[in-house]
Design an enzyme around this catalytic site. Structure first.
Site, PDB file in Angstrom:
ATOM      1  N   ILE A 152       0.836  -1.214   0.000  1.00 43.22           N
ATOM      2  CA  ILE A 152       0.000   0.000   0.000  1.00 43.22           C
ATOM      3  C   ILE A 152       0.867   1.260   0.000  1.00 43.22           C
ATOM      4  O   ILE A 152       0.616   2.206  -0.740  1.00 43.22           O
ATOM      5  CB  ILE A 152      -0.978  -0.012   1.198  1.00 43.22           C
ATOM      6  N   ASP A 171      11.091   2.455   6.427  1.00 46.65           N
ATOM      7  CA  ASP A 171      10.668   1.063   6.599  1.00 46.65           C
ATOM      8  C   ASP A 171      11.774   0.351   7.365  1.00 46.65           C
ATOM      9  O   ASP A 171      12.920   0.819   7.393  1.00 46.65           O
ATOM     10  CB  ASP A 171      10.437   0.393   5.227  1.00 46.65           C
ATOM     11  N   ASP A 257      -9.094   6.090   9.372  1.00 43.83           N
ATOM     12  CA  ASP A 257     -10.019   5.083   8.832  1.00 43.83           C
ATOM     13  C   ASP A 257     -10.113   3.890   9.779  1.00 43.83           C
ATOM     14  O   ASP A 257     -11.007   3.067   9.647  1.00 43.83           O
ATOM     15  CB  ASP A 257      -9.499   4.614   7.461  1.00 43.83           C
ATOM     16  N   GLU A 262     -13.280  -0.569  17.300  1.00 47.43           N
ATOM     17  CA  GLU A 262     -14.141  -0.335  16.133  1.00 47.43           C
ATOM     18  C   GLU A 262     -15.505  -0.985  16.334  1.00 47.43           C
ATOM     19  O   GLU A 262     -15.555  -2.169  16.666  1.00 47.43           O
ATOM     20  CB  GLU A 262     -13.469  -0.876  14.874  1.00 47.43           C
ATOM     21  N   HIS A 280     -13.499   2.411   8.581  1.00 46.50           N
ATOM     22  CA  HIS A 280     -12.671   1.302   8.060  1.00 46.50           C
ATOM     23  C   HIS A 280     -13.082   0.958   6.619  1.00 46.50           C
ATOM     24  O   HIS A 280     -13.459  -0.173   6.314  1.00 46.50           O
ATOM     25  CB  HIS A 280     -12.790   0.071   8.978  1.00 46.50           C
ATOM     26  N   GLY A 282     -11.048   1.341   3.943  1.00 45.22           N
ATOM     27  CA  GLY A 282      -9.878   1.176   3.070  1.00 45.22           C
ATOM     28  C   GLY A 282     -10.079   0.214   1.920  1.00 45.22           C
ATOM     29  O   GLY A 282      -9.827   0.550   0.756  1.00 45.22           O
ATOM     30  N   ALA A 283     -10.515  -0.997   2.218  1.00 43.06           N
ATOM     31  CA  ALA A 283     -10.644  -2.021   1.166  1.00 43.06           C
ATOM     32  C   ALA A 283     -12.068  -2.131   0.657  1.00 43.06           C
ATOM     33  O   ALA A 283     -12.394  -3.043  -0.092  1.00 43.06           O
ATOM     34  CB  ALA A 283     -10.194  -3.370   1.721  1.00 43.06           C
TER      35      ALA A 283
HETATM   36  P1  NAD Z   1       2.755  -4.913   3.610  1.00 44.16           P
HETATM   37  O1  NAD Z   1       3.094  -6.103   4.427  1.00 44.16           O
HETATM   38  O2  NAD Z   1       2.839  -5.038   2.127  1.00 44.16           O
HETATM   39  O3  NAD Z   1       3.667  -3.679   4.067  1.00 44.16           O
HETATM   40  C1  NAD Z   1       3.894  -3.334   5.405  1.00 44.16           C
HETATM   41  C2  NAD Z   1       5.268  -2.695   5.491  1.00 44.16           C
HETATM   42  O4  NAD Z   1       5.440  -2.219   6.825  1.00 44.16           O
HETATM   43  C3  NAD Z   1       6.411  -3.678   5.208  1.00 44.16           C
HETATM   44  O5  NAD Z   1       7.259  -3.160   4.196  1.00 44.16           O
HETATM   45  C4  NAD Z   1       7.129  -3.787   6.546  1.00 44.16           C
HETATM   46  O6  NAD Z   1       8.520  -3.998   6.445  1.00 44.16           O
HETATM   47  C5  NAD Z   1       6.806  -2.438   7.152  1.00 44.16           C
HETATM   48  N1  NAD Z   1       6.988  -2.399   8.610  1.00 44.16           N
HETATM   49  C6  NAD Z   1       6.729  -3.359   9.518  1.00 44.16           C
HETATM   50  N2  NAD Z   1       7.061  -2.917  10.747  1.00 44.16           N
HETATM   51  C7  NAD Z   1       7.540  -1.668  10.614  1.00 44.16           C
HETATM   52  C8  NAD Z   1       8.049  -0.696  11.509  1.00 44.16           C
HETATM   53  N3  NAD Z   1       8.120  -0.928  12.823  1.00 44.16           N
HETATM   54  N4  NAD Z   1       8.468   0.478  11.002  1.00 44.16           N
HETATM   55  C9  NAD Z   1       8.398   0.736   9.670  1.00 44.16           C
HETATM   56  N5  NAD Z   1       7.936  -0.149   8.763  1.00 44.16           N
HETATM   57  C10 NAD Z   1       7.510  -1.332   9.235  1.00 44.16           C
HETATM   58  O7  NAD Z   1       1.291  -4.474   4.070  1.00 44.16           O
HETATM   59  P2  NAD Z   1       0.229  -3.605   3.246  1.00 44.16           P
HETATM   60  O8  NAD Z   1      -0.578  -4.518   2.391  1.00 44.16           O
HETATM   61  O9  NAD Z   1       0.905  -2.462   2.613  1.00 44.16           O
HETATM   62  O10 NAD Z   1      -0.723  -3.136   4.446  1.00 44.16           O
HETATM   63  C11 NAD Z   1      -0.319  -2.132   5.351  1.00 44.16           C
HETATM   64  C12 NAD Z   1      -1.340  -1.948   6.458  1.00 44.16           C
HETATM   65  O11 NAD Z   1      -2.618  -1.605   5.921  1.00 44.16           O
HETATM   66  C13 NAD Z   1      -1.594  -3.193   7.328  1.00 44.16           C
HETATM   67  O12 NAD Z   1      -1.702  -2.792   8.677  1.00 44.16           O
HETATM   68  C14 NAD Z   1      -2.950  -3.682   6.878  1.00 44.16           C
HETATM   69  O13 NAD Z   1      -3.610  -4.379   7.889  1.00 44.16           O
HETATM   70  C15 NAD Z   1      -3.625  -2.345   6.578  1.00 44.16           C
HETATM   71  N6  NAD Z   1      -4.794  -2.417   5.707  1.00 44.16           N
HETATM   72  C16 NAD Z   1      -5.869  -1.650   6.018  1.00 44.16           C
HETATM   73  C17 NAD Z   1      -6.989  -1.668   5.210  1.00 44.16           C
HETATM   74  C18 NAD Z   1      -8.184  -0.814   5.518  1.00 44.16           C
HETATM   75  O14 NAD Z   1      -9.298  -1.208   5.208  1.00 44.16           O
HETATM   76  N7  NAD Z   1      -8.007   0.367   6.073  1.00 44.16           N
HETATM   77  C19 NAD Z   1      -7.037  -2.515   4.084  1.00 44.16           C
HETATM   78  C20 NAD Z   1      -5.917  -3.282   3.787  1.00 44.16           C
HETATM   79  C21 NAD Z   1      -4.799  -3.223   4.603  1.00 44.16           C
END
Ligand code: NAD
Length: 308
Positions: A152, A171, A257, A262, A280, A282-283
């Site tokens: 994302i 990251d 979001d 929640e 919430h 996002g997706a």
């Molecule tokens: P992803 O696994 O592709 O990316 C997450 C990134 O965070 C990774 O690159 C990881 O190395 C990094 N990370 C982990 N710990 C870290 C830290 N302490 N400091 C900095 N970076 C760190 O995940 P994604 O698909 O990009 O999803 C990201 C977030 O979005 C997740 O929490 C997921 O649950 C959330 N999400 C929310 C919705 C929504 O409806 N709002 C929908 C989908 C995903």
């Protein structure tokens, strides 16, 4: 014997269709309660969930024949992964399904904050033509700090670049060099990112190491005019500290979001004009739901065939 699949949450119809077309027995129970699930989980080989159903250690323990838990989405925090691992149950998700949907929501939240769209809408409905108090700012040329540059975070970086924003990134793992080059990424540590950004958007998973990652101390590093956006998971921001920072004018605005609880229970954040909140979402797009359902169905078929 046909694979027995229990779908516990509402998913796009493509998922049961693909599974049935491939000879699986699918029970679609999108409203199943936790109590009922505890009673019936033992009858299934696969449990399919979105985020409503909590697959607790107790449920995993009761699901004697379960081999796969599939999450139609990204985050796995509603599944007790440790308990699943102990039982040898495979947990799968649809990691790429939501990346565009969430990134587009972040763009809409940044634009909402920059141009006061929700406030303008509210005042118009109250019959007030409030132009003066709603002078906005532009995203062009502003610094966007992205915390977590996975699926994302990278998609957001690309969209924001198209708005001529400058992209700062942090990251804990090495960042995709192609992405970094494409958006002219400024890589830095978390503290510098918070100090330098006009907008900060969080895209990390909820882990013990990321819980309250943005607390009072981290908020104090941000510019007084900066805005914080969280579409990742509640619990990554200390909401009480965020409220204090916003109320005291130490932060420009926030868009959320996701929440620690929640739906949020009477949160004082809803009394602040510089906060935009969504439930919430996002997706929550037609395209993301379909894609995630499709990805999970195909994965389950491939696992059944022994391909993956
Ligand atoms: P992803 O696994 O592709 O990316 C997450 C990134 O965070 C990774 O690159 C990881 O190395 C990094 N990370 C982990 N710990 C870290 C830290 N302490 N400091 C900095 N970076 C760190 O995940 P994604 O698909 O990009 O999803 C990201 C977030 O979005 C997740 O929490 C997921 O649950 C959330 N999400 C929310 C919705 C929504 O409806 N709002 C929908 C989908 C995903």
């Amino acid at each position: 014997m046909a694979q027995r699949v229990l779908v516990c949450d509402a998913v796009d119809g493509i998922l049961p269709k693909i599974l049935k077309d491939n000879g699986m027995e699918v029970n679609y129970k999108p409203e199943v309660t936790q109590d009922e699930l505890l009673r019936i989980a033992k009858q299934y080989d696969t449990l399919v969930v979105r985020s409503r159903t909590k697959v607790t250690a107790e449920i995993i323990d009761s699901a004697k024949d379960c081999k796969i838990i599939a999450r139609v989405g990204v985050g796995l925090d509603n599944i007790d992964q440790e308990a699943a691992k102990l039982k040898g149950i495979r947990v799968i998700n649809a990691a790429e399904g939501a990346m565009n949907a969430v990134a587009e929501l972040v763009m809409s939240l940044m634009l909402s904050l920059a141009r006061h769209v929700p406030r303008a809408d509210r005042t118009m409905r109250e019959g007030v033509w409030e132009k003066k108090g709603l002078k906005g700012t532009e995203l062009k040329g502003k610094y966007l700090g992205i915390v977590g540059l996975g699926n994302i975070g990278q998609r957001l970086g690309r969209l924001a670049r198209a708005f001529n924003m400058n992209i700062i990134g942090y990251d804990v793992v090495p960042i995709n060099p192609e992405f970094a080059q494409e958006v002219g990424l400024i890589k830095t540590d978390l503290g510098t990112l918070l100090q330098s950004s006009d907008y900060v958007s969080l895209h990390v998973p909820l882990l013990e190491s990321t819980r309250y990652m943005i607390n009072a101390e981290k908020l104090s590093l941000m510019k007084k005019t900066a805005c914080l956006i969280n579409t990742s998971r509640g619990g990554i921001i200390d909401e009480a500290a965020l409220y204090t920072a916003l109320k005291n004018g130490d932060l420009g605005g926030a868009a959320l979001d996701v929440f620690e609880t929640e739906p949020p229970d009477n949160t004082p954040l809803s009394n602040l004009d510089n906060v935009v909140m969504t439930p919430h979402l996002g997706a929550q797009t037609v395209e993301a739901q379909k894609l995630a359902a499709h990805v999970i169905a195909e994965k389950l078929v491939q696992i059944e065939r022994g391909v993956i």
